[in-house]
Design a protein around this motif. Structure first.
Motif, PDB file in Angstrom:
ATOM      1  N   ILE A  63      -3.104 -44.873  13.589  1.00 34.61           N
ATOM      2  CA  ILE A  63      -4.056 -44.012  14.288  1.00 34.61           C
ATOM      3  C   ILE A  63      -3.903 -42.575  13.803  1.00 34.61           C
ATOM      4  O   ILE A  63      -3.217 -42.301  12.825  1.00 34.61           O
ATOM      5  N   VAL A  64      -4.562 -41.668  14.493  1.00 28.17           N
ATOM      6  CA  VAL A  64      -4.572 -40.251  14.122  1.00 28.17           C
ATOM      7  C   VAL A  64      -3.143 -39.727  13.976  1.00 28.17           C
ATOM      8  O   VAL A  64      -2.230 -40.133  14.708  1.00 28.17           O
ATOM      9  N   GLU A  65      -2.944 -38.816  13.012  1.00 27.37           N
ATOM     10  CA  GLU A  65      -1.625 -38.256  12.725  1.00 27.37           C
ATOM     11  C   GLU A  65      -1.294 -37.168  13.746  1.00 27.37           C
ATOM     12  O   GLU A  65      -1.265 -35.967  13.443  1.00 27.37           O
ATOM     13  N   GLU A  66      -1.030 -37.632  14.975  1.00 26.81           N
ATOM     14  CA  GLU A  66      -0.758 -36.706  16.084  1.00 26.81           C
ATOM     15  C   GLU A  66       0.356 -37.304  16.930  1.00 26.81           C
ATOM     16  O   GLU A  66       0.254 -38.438  17.411  1.00 26.81           O
ATOM     17  N   GLU A  67       1.439 -36.553  17.093  1.00 25.97           N
ATOM     18  CA  GLU A  67       2.656 -37.097  17.698  1.00 25.97           C
ATOM     19  C   GLU A  67       2.440 -37.618  19.108  1.00 25.97           C
ATOM     20  O   GLU A  67       2.924 -38.707  19.463  1.00 25.97           O
ATOM     21  N   ARG A  68       1.723 -36.886  19.928  1.00 28.64           N
ATOM     22  CA  ARG A  68       1.545 -37.312  21.324  1.00 28.64           C
ATOM     23  C   ARG A  68       0.795 -38.632  21.406  1.00 28.64           C
ATOM     24  O   ARG A  68       1.168 -39.528  22.169  1.00 28.64           O
ATOM     25  N   ALA A  69      -0.251 -38.764  20.588  1.00 28.56           N
ATOM     26  CA  ALA A  69      -1.024 -40.009  20.591  1.00 28.56           C
ATOM     27  C   ALA A  69      -0.175 -41.187  20.136  1.00 28.56           C
ATOM     28  O   ALA A  69      -0.260 -42.296  20.699  1.00 28.56           O
ATOM     29  N   LYS A  70       0.655 -40.971  19.124  1.00 32.64           N
ATOM     30  CA  LYS A  70       1.480 -42.057  18.607  1.00 32.64           C
ATOM     31  C   LYS A  70       2.569 -42.452  19.606  1.00 32.64           C
ATOM     32  O   LYS A  70       2.840 -43.653  19.794  1.00 32.64           O
ATOM     33  N   THR A  71       3.220 -41.492  20.234  1.00 35.12           N
ATOM     34  CA  THR A  71       4.276 -41.846  21.182  1.00 35.12           C
ATOM     35  C   THR A  71       3.708 -42.593  22.383  1.00 35.12           C
ATOM     36  O   THR A  71       4.317 -43.559  22.866  1.00 35.12           O
ATOM     37  N   GLU A  72       2.542 -42.193  22.855  1.00 36.47           N
ATOM     38  CA  GLU A  72       1.920 -42.918  23.957  1.00 36.47           C
ATOM     39  C   GLU A  72       1.570 -44.340  23.552  1.00 36.47           C
ATOM     40  O   GLU A  72       1.756 -45.281  24.330  1.00 36.47           O
ATOM     41  N   LEU A  73       1.088 -44.512  22.341  1.00 34.29           N
ATOM     42  CA  LEU A  73       0.764 -45.848  21.859  1.00 34.29           C
ATOM     43  C   LEU A  73       2.017 -46.716  21.775  1.00 34.29           C
ATOM     44  O   LEU A  73       1.998 -47.893  22.174  1.00 34.29           O
TER      45      LEU A  73
ATOM     46  N   SER B 153       4.222 -38.484   8.249  1.00 36.49           N
ATOM     47  CA  SER B 153       5.122 -37.340   8.363  1.00 36.49           C
ATOM     48  C   SER B 153       5.934 -37.287   9.644  1.00 36.49           C
ATOM     49  O   SER B 153       6.955 -36.608   9.689  1.00 36.49           O
ATOM     50  N   ILE B 154       5.509 -37.945  10.709  1.00 36.82           N
ATOM     51  CA  ILE B 154       6.185 -37.805  12.001  1.00 36.82           C
ATOM     52  C   ILE B 154       7.489 -38.591  11.991  1.00 36.82           C
ATOM     53  O   ILE B 154       7.499 -39.777  11.637  1.00 36.82           O
ATOM     54  N   PRO B 155       8.619 -37.970  12.371  1.00 33.95           N
ATOM     55  CA  PRO B 155       9.892 -38.685  12.383  1.00 33.95           C
ATOM     56  C   PRO B 155       9.831 -39.959  13.228  1.00 33.95           C
ATOM     57  O   PRO B 155       9.330 -39.958  14.352  1.00 33.95           O
ATOM     58  N   ILE B 156      10.345 -41.051  12.670  1.00 33.15           N
ATOM     59  CA  ILE B 156      10.288 -42.345  13.334  1.00 33.15           C
ATOM     60  C   ILE B 156      11.105 -42.343  14.622  1.00 33.15           C
ATOM     61  O   ILE B 156      10.756 -43.026  15.593  1.00 33.15           O
ATOM     62  N   MET B 157      12.180 -41.582  14.658  1.00 37.23           N
ATOM     63  CA  MET B 157      13.004 -41.542  15.867  1.00 37.23           C
ATOM     64  C   MET B 157      12.204 -41.123  17.093  1.00 37.23           C
ATOM     65  O   MET B 157      12.426 -41.622  18.208  1.00 37.23           O
ATOM     66  N   LYS B 158      11.242 -40.214  16.908  1.00 36.08           N
ATOM     67  CA  LYS B 158      10.440 -39.752  18.041  1.00 36.08           C
ATOM     68  C   LYS B 158       9.594 -40.887  18.612  1.00 36.08           C
ATOM     69  O   LYS B 158       9.241 -40.860  19.796  1.00 36.08           O
ATOM     70  N   LEU B 159       9.239 -41.864  17.781  1.00 39.21           N
ATOM     71  CA  LEU B 159       8.477 -43.013  18.241  1.00 39.21           C
ATOM     72  C   LEU B 159       9.402 -44.084  18.808  1.00 39.21           C
ATOM     73  O   LEU B 159       9.081 -44.729  19.808  1.00 39.21           O
ATOM     74  N   ALA B 160      10.561 -44.265  18.184  1.00 36.68           N
ATOM     75  CA  ALA B 160      11.490 -45.311  18.604  1.00 36.68           C
ATOM     76  C   ALA B 160      12.037 -45.073  19.999  1.00 36.68           C
ATOM     77  O   ALA B 160      12.171 -46.015  20.797  1.00 36.68           O
ATOM     78  N   VAL B 161      12.344 -43.813  20.328  1.00 35.56           N
ATOM     79  CA  VAL B 161      13.052 -43.540  21.591  1.00 35.56           C
ATOM     80  C   VAL B 161      12.170 -43.713  22.818  1.00 35.56           C
ATOM     81  O   VAL B 161      12.697 -43.773  23.933  1.00 35.56           O
ATOM     82  N   VAL B 162      10.871 -43.813  22.661  1.00 34.92           N
ATOM     83  CA  VAL B 162      10.015 -44.031  23.836  1.00 34.92           C
ATOM     84  C   VAL B 162       9.872 -45.522  24.145  1.00 34.92           C
ATOM     85  O   VAL B 162       9.203 -45.898  25.103  1.00 34.92           O
ATOM     86  N   THR B 163      10.506 -46.379  23.339  1.00 35.15           N
ATOM     87  CA  THR B 163      10.459 -47.821  23.564  1.00 35.15           C
ATOM     88  C   THR B 163      11.799 -48.317  24.090  1.00 35.15           C
ATOM     89  O   THR B 163      12.815 -47.611  24.039  1.00 35.15           O
TER      90      THR B 163
ATOM     91  N   ARG C 192      13.010 -50.932  22.606  1.00 34.15           N
ATOM     92  CA  ARG C 192      13.467 -51.716  21.447  1.00 34.15           C
ATOM     93  C   ARG C 192      13.573 -50.841  20.202  1.00 34.15           C
ATOM     94  O   ARG C 192      12.982 -51.151  19.150  1.00 34.15           O
ATOM     95  N   PRO C 193      14.313 -49.725  20.271  1.00 28.43           N
ATOM     96  CA  PRO C 193      14.380 -48.828  19.105  1.00 28.43           C
ATOM     97  C   PRO C 193      14.947 -49.489  17.864  1.00 28.43           C
ATOM     98  O   PRO C 193      14.674 -49.032  16.749  1.00 28.43           O
ATOM     99  N   THR C 194      15.715 -50.573  18.033  1.00 28.19           N
ATOM    100  CA  THR C 194      16.271 -51.276  16.873  1.00 28.19           C
ATOM    101  C   THR C 194      15.188 -51.995  16.073  1.00 28.19           C
ATOM    102  O   THR C 194      15.423 -52.382  14.924  1.00 28.19           O
ATOM    103  N   HIS C 195      14.000 -52.181  16.685  1.00 25.86           N
ATOM    104  CA  HIS C 195      12.916 -52.911  16.030  1.00 25.86           C
ATOM    105  C   HIS C 195      11.732 -52.009  15.687  1.00 25.86           C
ATOM    106  O   HIS C 195      10.619 -52.481  15.487  1.00 25.86           O
ATOM    107  N   VAL C 196      11.992 -50.714  15.614  1.00 27.64           N
ATOM    108  CA  VAL C 196      10.961 -49.735  15.258  1.00 27.64           C
ATOM    109  C   VAL C 196      11.328 -49.099  13.920  1.00 27.64           C
ATOM    110  O   VAL C 196      12.475 -48.696  13.707  1.00 27.64           O
ATOM    111  N   LEU C 197      10.353 -48.994  13.026  1.00 24.50           N
ATOM    112  CA  LEU C 197      10.576 -48.305  11.754  1.00 24.50           C
ATOM    113  C   LEU C 197       9.238 -47.860  11.172  1.00 24.50           C
ATOM    114  O   LEU C 197       8.176 -48.271  11.654  1.00 24.50           O
ATOM    115  N   GLY C 198       9.309 -47.032  10.154  1.00 24.27           N
ATOM    116  CA  GLY C 198       8.112 -46.625   9.432  1.00 24.27           C
ATOM    117  C   GLY C 198       7.837 -47.595   8.297  1.00 24.27           C
ATOM    118  O   GLY C 198       8.742 -47.968   7.547  1.00 24.27           O
TER     119      GLY C 198
END
Length: 284
Positions: free
Chosen positions: A87-97, A118-128, A130-136
């Motif tokens: 989706i759009v390259e916007e951190e808030r939208a991605k973390t909510e998704l 460009s957005i660090p994967i850790m910022k997406l992983a920590v809102v789940t 299952r951070p062990t199963h999140v990657l770029g």
């Protein structure tokens, strides 16, 4: 085995990711935000597949399309083995998704991947949960043509998850994976974006025309495409978003978006996607 793939976002990148997966025999669901966007994604996929058929890359458009469903219901992804966010390259939208995907996708072994530039994967992983199963899993445009995929594990990603993703990308999709640390821009964009920004500054200063800058790099450095034409292809809004993310992380002046780029994005002159950027859609 990854057999059921979900893609969130049916734009240029998302539709390309869906296409390469369907061409590889995967069962694919694409989720878009509205009925209009669903129809646009279907048309985009059909158009790309027809071009592939005309070039002998696939035997049947219908056979590939039969493996793709395009819907506007995120819960359709519940049974997926892999979901790729595009989706759009916007951190808030991605973390909510990612919060929502974590709730929706049933299998604890399913991989939640981001195609972020460009957005660090850790910022997406920590809102789940299952951070062990999140990657770029970062593809490049046009996805059906370009062979490279960047694999970007966070500090929390299980190495087994990265290896599953690598096997999928290389063995199933026939692409080449490179490993990247979880830093804004990863490998390619950390090198490419400052180069594009430098070309924009050269144009902005009146040092040379867009055509001469691009011809110089194509004819003098054997680049397949000039930096300004490439910026149009990427999308000037995406170029700016990546530059801003790089600057936020590293605070180095070479990552600062030039005023010309900012003004063009403000004006909606985003490159090929809008028909006008440094060039018009017919290349002039």
């Amino acid at each position: 085995m990854i057999e059921k793939v979900g893609v969130v976002g049916g734009g240029l990148m998302g539709s390309g990711i869906a296409e390469v997966n369907a061409r590889a025999g995967k069962d694919v669901i694409v989720v878009e935000s509205s009925t209009d966007a669903v129809e646009a994604a279907r048309q985009r996929l059909e158009g790309s597949l027809k071009r592939a058929e005309s070039r002998g890359k696939i035997k049947s458009v219908d056979a590939v399309l039969a493996r793709i469903r395009v819907v506007n219901d995120l819960t359709a992804l519940a049974d997926r083995d892999l979901v790729v966010e595009a989706i759009v390259e916007e951190e808030r939208a991605k973390t909510e998704l990612f919060r929502r995907l974590d709730e929706i996708v049933n299998s604890p072994d399913a991989i939640l991947a981001s195609n972020t530039s460009s957005i660090p994967i850790m910022k997406l992983a920590v809102v789940t949960q299952r951070p062990t199963h999140v990657l770029g899993v970062h593809f490049f445009n046009p996805v059906p043509v370009l062979k490279l995929v960047e694999l970007v594990p966070s500090l929390m990603t299980d190495p087994a998850t990265t290896e599953r993703a690598r096997a999928f990308v290389q063995d199933d999709l026939g692409k080449t994976a490179i490993d990247c640390q979880d830093r804004a821009g990863f490998v390619v964009n950390a090198l490419l974006i400052p180069f594009i920004l430098s070309a924009i500054r050269m144009l902005e200063s009146g040092f040379a025309t867009a055509e001469d800058i691009d011809h110089g790099l194509v004819l003098g450095a054997a680049h397949p495409q000039g930096p300004l034409a490439l910026a149009d292809l990427i999308g000037l809004d995406t170029v700016k978003a990546i530059a801003d993310s790089l600057y936020d992380e590293f605070k180095e002046p070479l990552y600062t978006a030039p005023p010309l780029l900012n003004r063009m994005v403000d004006a909606g002159l985003l490159g090929r996607k809008t028909g006008r950027g440094f060039y018009t859609s017919n290349g002039k």
